[in-house]
Design an enzyme around this catalytic site. Structure first.
Site, PDB file in Angstrom:
ATOM      1  N   CYS A   3      60.568  51.152 118.469  1.00 27.29           N
ATOM      2  CA  CYS A   3      59.523  50.842 119.446  1.00 27.29           C
ATOM      3  C   CYS A   3      58.403  51.858 119.242  1.00 27.29           C
ATOM      4  O   CYS A   3      58.343  52.514 118.202  1.00 27.29           O
ATOM      5  CB  CYS A   3      60.055  50.829 120.882  1.00 27.29           C
ATOM      6  SG  CYS A   3      60.606  52.425 121.531  1.00 27.29           S
ATOM      7  N   ARG A   9      62.773  51.449 124.844  1.00 22.30           N
ATOM      8  CA  ARG A   9      63.450  50.291 124.261  1.00 22.30           C
ATOM      9  C   ARG A   9      64.355  50.621 123.083  1.00 22.30           C
ATOM     10  O   ARG A   9      65.511  50.183 123.038  1.00 22.30           O
ATOM     11  CB  ARG A   9      62.411  49.247 123.830  1.00 22.30           C
ATOM     12  CG  ARG A   9      61.632  48.685 124.986  1.00 22.30           C
ATOM     13  CD  ARG A   9      60.485  47.841 124.516  1.00 22.30           C
ATOM     14  NE  ARG A   9      59.445  48.699 123.930  1.00 22.30           N
ATOM     15  CZ  ARG A   9      58.355  48.241 123.330  1.00 22.30           C
ATOM     16  NH1 ARG A   9      58.176  46.948 123.192  1.00 22.30           N
ATOM     17  NH2 ARG A   9      57.451  49.074 122.863  1.00 22.30           N
ATOM     18  N   ASP A 120      57.723  46.308 126.711  1.00 23.44           N
ATOM     19  CA  ASP A 120      57.752  47.731 127.050  1.00 23.44           C
ATOM     20  C   ASP A 120      57.866  47.888 128.566  1.00 23.44           C
ATOM     21  O   ASP A 120      56.997  47.435 129.307  1.00 23.44           O
ATOM     22  CB  ASP A 120      56.475  48.397 126.550  1.00 23.44           C
ATOM     23  CG  ASP A 120      56.517  49.911 126.640  1.00 23.44           C
ATOM     24  OD1 ASP A 120      57.461  50.460 127.253  1.00 23.44           O
ATOM     25  OD2 ASP A 120      55.612  50.557 126.088  1.00 23.44           O
TER      26      ASP A 120
END
Length: 150
Positions: A3, A9, A120
């Protein structure tokens, strides 16, 4: 697992996949790691909210530390899974041409959720972190089945 900053994440995906691999008896055969496309948080633990929500579901993220994707990652790993299109594009720019086939999105392995990305959760509340876990659990289950088949 990749990420942007490697604090929400991708460490969540790393922790969930490690757990799912252990359940499947594949934990000694598969190396799992996570990184970010940016160096904003290098050396830091995952976001406390990620740790808290993951822990509620039995995943331990406490020992993980953020790092940035390095050139060696493209050679070392067989799959490099981006959480979204922006990070996928950044990986494509950095990835040597012979290794581009290794780039995919984690969400491609999801079966129950129809989302092209793992969004996100950084600027969201608890529901964002729970949604991320739902998507990641689904995708990691599909990924484990993919690994079993290959």
């Amino acid at each position: 697992m990749v990420c942007m900053g490697n604090i929400c994440r991708s460490p969540t995906a790393e922790g969930v996949l490690r757990y799912k691999l252990r359940q499947a008896g594949l934990h000694e055969l598969v190396i799992v790691d996570s990184a970010g496309t940016h160096a904003y948080h290098v050396g830091e633990p995952p976001d406390p909210r990620s740790i808290k929500h993951a822990k509620r579901r039995g995943y331990d993220l406490g020992g993980l530390r953020a790092r940035r994707v390095g050139d060696g990652d493209f050679e070392t790993f067989d799959l490099i899974l981006a959480m979204d299109w922006d990070n996928y594009a950044l990986l494509e720019e950095q990835c040597p041409a012979p290794h581009r086939a290794k780039l995919r999105r984690l969400s491609e392995f999801a079966r129950r959720h129809d989302s092209p990305v793992v969004p996100d959760p950084y600027y969201s509340g608890a529901e964002g972190f729970e949604r991320v876990l739902d998507l990641i659990e689904d995708a990691c289950e599909g990924l484990v089945d993919h690994l079993k088949a290959n």
